[in-house]
Structure formats: structure tokens, C-alpha cells
Motif scaffolding. Structure first.
Motif, PDB file in Angstrom:
ATOM      1  N   ASP A   1       0.835  -1.201   0.000  1.00 59.68           N
ATOM      2  CA  ASP A   1       0.000   0.000   0.000  1.00 59.68           C
ATOM      3  C   ASP A   1       0.875   1.257   0.000  1.00 59.68           C
ATOM      4  OD1 ASP A   1      -2.278   1.658   0.392  1.00 59.68           O
ATOM      5  OD2 ASP A   1      -2.008   1.575   2.561  1.00 59.68           O
TER       6      ASP A   1
ATOM      7  N   HIS B   1       8.090  -0.259   4.649  1.00 60.75           N
ATOM      8  CA  HIS B   1       8.184  -1.686   4.500  1.00 60.75           C
ATOM      9  C   HIS B   1       9.414  -2.040   3.659  1.00 60.75           C
ATOM     10  CE1 HIS B   1       4.286  -2.051   6.333  1.00 60.75           C
ATOM     11  NE2 HIS B   1       3.679  -1.411   5.367  1.00 60.75           N
TER      12      HIS B   1
ATOM     13  N   SER C   1       0.821  -7.353   2.327  1.00 62.58           N
ATOM     14  CA  SER C   1      -0.508  -6.969   2.814  1.00 62.58           C
ATOM     15  C   SER C   1      -1.630  -7.272   1.826  1.00 62.58           C
ATOM     16  CB  SER C   1      -0.545  -5.472   3.112  1.00 62.58           C
ATOM     17  OG  SER C   1       0.620  -5.058   3.730  1.00 62.58           O
TER      18      SER C   1
ATOM     19  N   ASN D   1       6.301  -8.045   6.390  1.00 64.90           N
ATOM     20  CA  ASN D   1       5.068  -7.396   6.806  1.00 64.90           C
ATOM     21  C   ASN D   1       3.859  -8.127   6.224  1.00 64.90           C
ATOM     22  OD1 ASN D   1       3.549  -5.052   7.985  1.00 64.90           O
ATOM     23  ND2 ASN D   1       2.929  -4.828   5.845  1.00 64.90           N
ATOM     24  N   GLU D   2       2.939  -8.472   7.106  1.00 64.10           N
ATOM     25  CA  GLU D   2       1.631  -9.019   6.764  1.00 64.10           C
ATOM     26  C   GLU D   2       1.652 -10.123   5.704  1.00 64.10           C
ATOM     27  OE1 GLU D   2      -1.107  -5.740   6.156  1.00 64.10           O
ATOM     28  OE2 GLU D   2      -1.130  -5.385   8.312  1.00 64.10           O
TER      29      GLU D   2
ATOM     30  N   ASN E   1      -0.651  -6.148  13.799  1.00 64.56           N
ATOM     31  CA  ASN E   1      -1.288  -4.975  13.191  1.00 64.56           C
ATOM     32  C   ASN E   1      -2.796  -5.109  13.358  1.00 64.56           C
ATOM     33  OD1 ASN E   1       1.305  -4.456  12.334  1.00 64.56           O
ATOM     34  ND2 ASN E   1       0.919  -4.857  10.168  1.00 64.56           N
TER      35      ASN E   1
ATOM     36  N   TYR F   1      -6.690  -3.120  12.886  1.00 63.42           N
ATOM     37  CA  TYR F   1      -7.508  -2.003  12.369  1.00 63.42           C
ATOM     38  C   TYR F   1      -8.986  -2.169  12.710  1.00 63.42           C
ATOM     39  CZ  TYR F   1      -3.387  -0.362   9.915  1.00 63.42           C
ATOM     40  OH  TYR F   1      -2.134   0.120   9.625  1.00 63.42           O
TER      41      TYR F   1
ATOM     42  N   TYR G   1     -11.251  -0.919   9.309  1.00 67.57           N
ATOM     43  CA  TYR G   1     -11.618  -1.793   8.175  1.00 67.57           C
ATOM     44  C   TYR G   1     -12.790  -2.702   8.520  1.00 67.57           C
ATOM     45  CZ  TYR G   1      -7.452  -0.183   5.744  1.00 67.57           C
ATOM     46  OH  TYR G   1      -6.513   0.597   5.115  1.00 67.57           O
TER      47      TYR G   1
ATOM     48  N   GLU H   1       1.015  -1.761  14.153  1.00 63.33           N
ATOM     49  CA  GLU H   1       0.163  -0.854  13.375  1.00 63.33           C
ATOM     50  C   GLU H   1      -1.211  -0.770  14.006  1.00 63.33           C
ATOM     51  OE1 GLU H   1      -0.219  -1.476   9.135  1.00 63.33           O
ATOM     52  OE2 GLU H   1       1.908  -1.995   8.932  1.00 63.33           O
TER      53      GLU H   1
ATOM     54  N   TRP I   1       0.071   3.770  13.031  1.00 66.32           N
ATOM     55  CA  TRP I   1       0.169   3.819  11.568  1.00 66.32           C
ATOM     56  C   TRP I   1      -0.561   5.049  11.098  1.00 66.32           C
ATOM     57  CZ3 TRP I   1       3.333   1.401   8.493  1.00 66.32           C
ATOM     58  CH2 TRP I   1       3.148   1.521   7.109  1.00 66.32           C
TER      59      TRP I   1
ATOM     60  N   PHE J   1       0.941   9.400   3.099  1.00 69.63           N
ATOM     61  CA  PHE J   1       1.885   8.996   2.040  1.00 69.63           C
ATOM     62  C   PHE J   1       1.114   8.539   0.814  1.00 69.63           C
ATOM     63  CE2 PHE J   1       0.975   5.414   4.800  1.00 69.63           C
ATOM     64  CZ  PHE J   1       0.692   4.378   3.925  1.00 69.63           C
TER      65      PHE J   1
ATOM     66  N   ARG K   1      -8.610   4.817  -1.355  1.00 74.77           N
ATOM     67  CA  ARG K   1      -7.571   5.785  -1.010  1.00 74.77           C
ATOM     68  C   ARG K   1      -7.864   7.097  -1.742  1.00 74.77           C
ATOM     69  NH1 ARG K   1      -6.661   2.867   2.544  1.00 74.77           N
ATOM     70  NH2 ARG K   1      -4.942   1.429   2.828  1.00 74.77           N
TER      71      ARG K   1
ATOM     72  N   ASN L   1      -2.651   7.630   1.401  1.00 77.18           N
ATOM     73  CA  ASN L   1      -3.131   6.978   2.605  1.00 77.18           C
ATOM     74  C   ASN L   1      -3.111   8.084   3.664  1.00 77.18           C
ATOM     75  OD1 ASN L   1      -2.988   5.706   5.239  1.00 77.18           O
ATOM     76  ND2 ASN L   1      -2.603   3.761   4.190  1.00 77.18           N
TER      77      ASN L   1
ATOM     78  N   LYS M   1      -3.627   8.004   6.941  1.00 81.14           N
ATOM     79  CA  LYS M   1      -3.517   7.598   8.346  1.00 81.14           C
ATOM     80  C   LYS M   1      -2.397   8.319   9.072  1.00 81.14           C
ATOM     81  CE  LYS M   1      -5.766   3.158   7.753  1.00 81.14           C
ATOM     82  NZ  LYS M   1      -5.668   3.054   6.265  1.00 81.14           N
TER      83      LYS M   1
HETATM   84  C1  GCB Z   1      -1.507  -2.416   6.741  1.00 82.22           C
HETATM   85  C2  GCB Z   1      -0.229  -2.384   6.001  1.00 82.22           C
HETATM   86  C3  GCB Z   1       0.175  -0.969   5.591  1.00 82.22           C
HETATM   87  C4  GCB Z   1      -1.055  -0.207   5.114  1.00 82.22           C
HETATM   88  C5  GCB Z   1      -2.054  -0.132   6.247  1.00 82.22           C
HETATM   89  C6  GCB Z   1      -3.364   0.560   5.857  1.00 82.22           C
HETATM   90  O1  GCB Z   1      -1.830  -3.334   7.423  1.00 82.22           O
HETATM   91  O2  GCB Z   1       0.827  -3.011   6.677  1.00 82.22           O
HETATM   92  O3  GCB Z   1       1.149  -1.044   4.615  1.00 82.22           O
HETATM   93  O4  GCB Z   1      -0.734   1.049   4.639  1.00 82.22           O
HETATM   94  O5  GCB Z   1      -2.387  -1.412   6.654  1.00 82.22           O
HETATM   95  O6  GCB Z   1      -3.469   1.760   6.020  1.00 82.22           O
HETATM   96  O7  GCB Z   1      -4.256  -0.124   5.360  1.00 82.22           O
END
Ligand code: GCB
Length: 578
Positions: free
Chosen positions: A151, A326, A353, A401-402, A452, A454, A458, A491, A536, A541, A549, A553, A555
Motif C-alpha cells: 500500500d 516496509h 498486505s 510485513n503481513e 497490526n 484495524y 476496516y 500498526e 500507523w 503517504f 484511497r 493513505n 492515516k
Molecule cells: C496495513 C499495512 C500498511 C497499510 C495499512 C493501511 O496493514 O501493513 O502497509 O498502509 O495497513 O493503512 O491499510
């Protein structure tokens, strides 16, 4: 593969500046021998990604060519010449004066080649061919500019410094340094020379103003020399007091200085024991962020002034840590971490991811079981370790990562790669960032669990309460299964568009992000098995274009140009209390 060493002694020629540039959409460059030199009216600045330097190049992935003419002084004639790129890609090929010099795969590690056929006291021409075509085989994988397993935006170009360096034929190839808070020092010195050399090792203060310790060893044979000793009176490196020193190594042949290099080091130890992480035998709590190297126009190059601002902002928020999510960050970036006392989790460009968007689970299992693929992953891991192994700031490695670590084949790959990390560098613990929660099969294969979450973004849309509750339930279950492993939440976060407000807090507003972060930090900091919290992300970015998006992103707790969002107020007060 090599470790680029710091040196005041080796002459250098920077190749930064404006270069000729040509996009090779129809792939005719090789046939037309552009490596000898090509015509183009387009200019580009190096280092930086190509994308945002001209809107016409923004969405381009594929092959592009760079060319620059440079002058080399006559006095360097009897030296060996090396070309060094600290990060370019995804695939890079280099020619000097029409002669092929070398090629490298991967955007985020340094590479170095011998250059033959330089003309001294004259102009020379360097041509660089970059290919950033997406591929599932790339690290990390993608199949299109907007369809990737990661991402973040897939920039192309010579992102980091590029220069020529000159050494004698007798030179120091590598330094590996282990330094603990009790003053013990071990240095592995690899020297290349036809004859035995005399090595002089000096430990200097950070500003080189005085020498604390000096050793001279005579008649050292070519190859590896191991020094072991204990230095009294040193001050340890820690986040509170990041004391740095310079280890200078010089080689002499018949009394003549042949090479002089140094590394900035800090004396500190890292240990994972009984559910805690210890730095210098004191338990630490990691407070900080997942970051990115991303900045308007520069692309994947974070310029010095931005880095300085970032580190002051992170300090002010009360952070002491970040993960190189990453991919390994630039030397300048990690030099700042050493300097400001940040505890870094170093991650290679293994990011999966969105993997299930570009491949089915059967193909993912095959990829992770493929020996060639794992060998490629090991190569980039080895390059990354070699480049950053001497940094006091780097306290842990994140294997990836993920990944789809609810699959046995993927868990097996994590086990193998984690063991590979430990084999190359037994001094640092391993982890990987998991989003598989209670379904993860690989948490036992690493020293520290990283999760991580969310929930409330999500899933449980608009319901932070429910999200936090669900997250805590999973977390308790994971802790029950792994009671002796420390857990970092690597995250958690919610998107917020700078200037978008809402009462009550609704998704995408600054208020929702602030509330989300407050609830997570308050709940998680009460658990004594939690040893770190990384929000996160530090800043907004750029990402691929997708319906979820808004170009970026969002966040970040700072915008892409580093202005604060509401969440900074609450995060600062929480982090500064922890
Ligand atoms: C994640 C990823 C990261 C993403 C983030 C997101 O789990 O590791 O690369 O940018 O979520 O914002 O969805």
C-alpha cells in the motif's frame, strides 16, 4: 554485496545533479545501444524518483535511461575506482564510457561495482538503465502500478545518493562491530591487500576531537582480522542519551597510509527475556510509528531538511521508536535514528498486505515454498543486514510485513527466514508484523510478536468501541497462547483528511482519528505484556489509485507536508506519559 564505509580519506566524486533522461516505452534502448550515450532534451534531478518531477512521467512504470558526463582528475589515475548507488530501482544496469559495469535488483539497498576504463583528466559518461516494471517476483510484488501487494506508491528511479569513490589497491572492505554497554568491543576487519598490513584502530569521540583508545597491530595478513577488547569509561548509547563514538580503522603498508575508514557506533545491548525487551538490561517500551520514505516531488527520497523536521516532530510527540515499514530506509534516515536515539525495527522489502488481491492462496503457498524465491529474499536480507549492522539504533529485525501466515507454507518460510536473520546476526531479536491475529501459525518462530490491528476502521465501521473490544479479545487469546513473548502493536490507525471535521466523530474526520488513537493507546498501555505501540502512520503517504484511497493513505498523524492533525495533541499527551 558490500558495506559502504564512512571515510574522510577516500576521494569521492558526487554524481548528484541534473542528468539527461529518456523514457524507453517501446524498449528500443538496448537495440539502439543507448548505453553508449543517447540524445534527449529531457532533464531529471538525481537523487529522487522520476514520477513527480514531470506529470508526464508520473504514472510510468517500465524502462527509463539516465545519462551524465563527469570529469575525473588526473591525480586519481593510480587508484581503484568504484561506483556506489545507495538505492535505485527496481532493476539497475550501469555503463561507464560504454563499458558494462554491473547490475542490481532491489530499490532499497546499496550496491557498489569496480569501474574499469575511466579516463583520468578527461570527461567520462555514465549511463544508467532503470526498469521498475511490476512483477509478482519482485520484492515486494505487484502486477500493475495500481495493483500491488503493498500500500505505497511504486516509484522508479535513482532515489538515493550516487557517487564514485577511489581507493588504493590495498583497502578495507568491511567492518563488523559489536559494542556493549559494559565497554566490550569486538571488531571484525576485512582487508584486501597483496601484502600484510599494519592496522591502526582508534576509538574517537563523536566529534573526532579526542581519541579514547588506540591499538596498532602489525603484520596483519589479508582477510579477516578480529579485535576483541574492553574500553573503560565509555558512556552507553540509549534513547535518553544516544552517546555515539567513531571507530576509525586505518591500514598501513611500509609505513604508508593505504586506507582509512570509520563507523559511528554506540555501546548498547539488546535482550528479549521473560516477556520484555531490554536495552542495556533495562526494560523499554517502544513508542512511535510506522513510517514511509515519501515526500511531494522527491518521491522515494526524504531530503535532509524533512528528516530533521521529522525527528524533531517525533521527539516532541514523545516517540522513541519506529519500524522501517516496509523496506530498509536510507543511510541518512538511519543516521538520524542513531543520532536522536530512536529504537528501530529494521524491515526488508518483503511486504504482502494485499497479496491475496494479486494471487490466489494456492499460488501464494507455492511462491513461499519456492527455493529460488526464498534465495532472493535471503539475498536482500543479507544486503540489508550488511549495510546497517553497525547501527546502535537497529535493535530488532522484522522478517516481513503481513504475510499470509495463516498458511503452513508461509509460516514455514517465516521460520526459515527468521533463522537466517539469526544466523547472519545473532545479536538482534526477530519479529514480523502479522495481521492474521488468532489465525497466525508463525508467531512462535520469532522472538517478539508484532500485531497490526484495524478493528474500528476496516471492520466495525464507525464503531470504535466495538472495534477496541474485538481487538482486545483477540489480543488476550494470543497472549494466553504465548504467555512469555512480548507483544508490540506495530500498526493501528485510522484515515483522517486534514481539515475535515465532524461532531460526532465520523470516519475520515480528524476527530475520529484522534478518538481511535486515544482509545487504542489507553486500552493497550494497560496490558503489561505489551511492550510497544507504533501508530500507523507518522505522515500521509502516496499510494496506488484505488477506491479506498484519496491519492494518499491519510492515516498520518501529520499531513504529507508535515502539518499536525488533531490526533497529535492527544497522542503527545499519552506518549509523553508512558
Ligand atoms: C496495513 C499495512 C500498511 C497499510 C495499512 C493501511 O496493514 O501493513 O502497509 O498502509 O495497513 O493503512 O491499510
Amino acid at each position: 554485496m558490500f558495506k559502504e564505509l564512512k571515510s574522510w580519506f577516500r576521494p569521492k566524486t558526487s554524481l548528484e545533479g541534473f542528468w539527461k533522461f529518456k523514457i524507453d516505452k517501446d524498449l528500443i534502448g538496448d537495440r539502439e545501444e543507448w548505453f553508449k550515450g543517447f540524445e534527449s532534451k529531457d532533464l531529471i534531478y538525481v537523487p529522487s524518483s522520476w514520477n513527480e518531477q514531470n506529470p508526464e512521467w508520473d504514472q510510468f512504470t517500465g524502462v527509463a535511461w539516465y545519462q551524465k558526463d563527469f570529469y575525473i582528475q588526473k591525480e586519481l589515475e593510480d587508484k581503484l575506482a568504484w561506483i556506489i548507488l545507495e538505492g535505485a530501482g527496481y532493476k539497475t544496469k550501469i555503463w561507464v564510457n560504454g563499458n558494462f559495469v554491473g547490475e542490481h535488483e532491489g530499490s532499497f539497498t546499496s550496491f557498489k561495482y569496480r569501474v574499469n576504463g575511466l579516463r583520468f583528466g578527461e570527461f567520462n559518461r555514465i549511463v544508467v538503465r532503470i526498469d521498475n516494471s511490476p512483477s509478482i517476483w519482485n520484492l515486494p510484488p505487484s502486477i500493475d502500478l495500481n495493483v500491488s501487494a503493498f500500500d505505497f506508491f511504486h516509484y522508479g528511479g535513482i532515489h538515493r545518493p550516487i557517487y564514485l569513490e577511489f581507493t588504493d589497491e590495498c583497502y578495507i572492505e568491511d567492518l563488523t562491530i559489536y559494542a556493549s554497554e559494559d565497554g566490550s568491543l569486538k571488531a571484525l576487519i576485512d582487508n584486501v591487500c597483496e601484502e600484510p598490513v599494519d592496522l591502526k584502530m582508534s576509538l574517537a569521540t563523536k566529534d573526532f576531537s579526542s581519541i579514547i583508545h588506540e591499538e596498532i597491530v602489525s603484520g596483519v595478513k589479508p582477510g579477516r582480522y578480529v579485535y576483541e577488547g574492553k574500553i573503560s569509561g565509555i558512556k552507553p548509547w540509549s534513547p535518553e542519551e544516544p552517546n555515539l563514538y567513531n571507530l576509525i580503522v586505518e591500514s598501513y603498508s611500509n609505513g604508508e597510509l593505504k586506507d582509512s575508514v570509520y563507523e559511528r557506533i554506540g555501546f548498547r545491548s539488546v535482550k528479549v527475556d521473560g516477556g520484555k525487551i531490554y536495552i542495556n538490561n533495562k526494560p523499554v517500551f517502544l513508542k512511535g510509528f510506522g513510517r514511509h520514505e515519501d515526500y511531494p516531488i522527491f518521491g522515494k527520497n526524504l531530503p535532509g531538511p524533512v528528516l530533521i523536521r521529522d525527528f524533531y516532530l517525533m521527539k516532541k510527540v514523545g516517540a522513541n521508536s519506529f519500524r522501517t515499514s516496509h523496506y530498509p530506509y536510507s543511510n541518512m534516515h538511519l543516521d538520524m535514528a542513531d543520532e536522536f536515539g530512536f529504537l528501530v525495527i529494521l524491515e526488508p522489502p518483503l511486504c504482502y498486505s494485499g497479496m491475496e488481491r494479486i494471487a490466489d492462496r494456492e499460488s501464494i503457498a507455492k511462491l513461499f515454498s519456492n527455493e529460488k524465491y526464498l534465495a532472493k529474499a535471503k539475498k536482500v536480507i543479507a544486503e540489508m543486514i550488511r549495510e546497517h549492522k553497525n547501527r546502535p539504533s537497529v535493535i530488532m529485525y522484522s522478517v516481513m510485513n503481513e504475510p499470509q501466515s495463516d498458511m503452513p507454507e508461509v509460516a514455514e518460510a517465516i521460520k526459515e527466514l527468521s533463522a537466517y536473520f539469526s544466523k547472519l546476526d545473532p545479536s538482534r531479536p526477530t519479529t514480523f508484523a502479522s495481521n492474521r491475529s488468532v489465525k497466525d501459525l508463525a508467531l512462535n518462530h520469532v522472538d517478539v510478536i508484532s500485531l497490526n490491528f484495524y478493528r474500528g476502521w476496516y471492520s466495525e465501521w464507525g464503531k470504535i468501541d466495538e472495534g477496541v473490544k474485538a481487538m482486545l479479545a483477540d489480543l488476550e487469546e494470543i497472549h494466553k497462547r504465548h504467555p512469555n513473548k512480548p507483544i508490540i502493536i506495530t500498526e493501528f490507525g485510522a484515515d483522517a483528511i486534514l481539515g475535515l471535521h465532524s461532531e460526532p466523530p465520523q470516519m475520515w474526520s480528524e476527530e475520529y482519528q484522534a478518538e481511535f488513537i486515544r482509545r487504542y493507546v489507553e486500552a493497550l498501555s494497560k496490558k503489561d505484556y505489551i511492550v510497544g505501540l507504533h501508530v500507523w502512520n507518522f505522515a500521509d503517504f502516496r499510494t496506488p489509485q484505488t477506491p479506498w484511497r484519496t491519492i494518499l493513505n491519510r492515516k498520518g498523524v501529520f499531513s504529507r507536508d508535515r502539518q499536525p492533525k488533531l490526533s497529535i495533541v492527544i497522542l503527545s499527551s499519552l506518549f509523553n506519559k508512558l
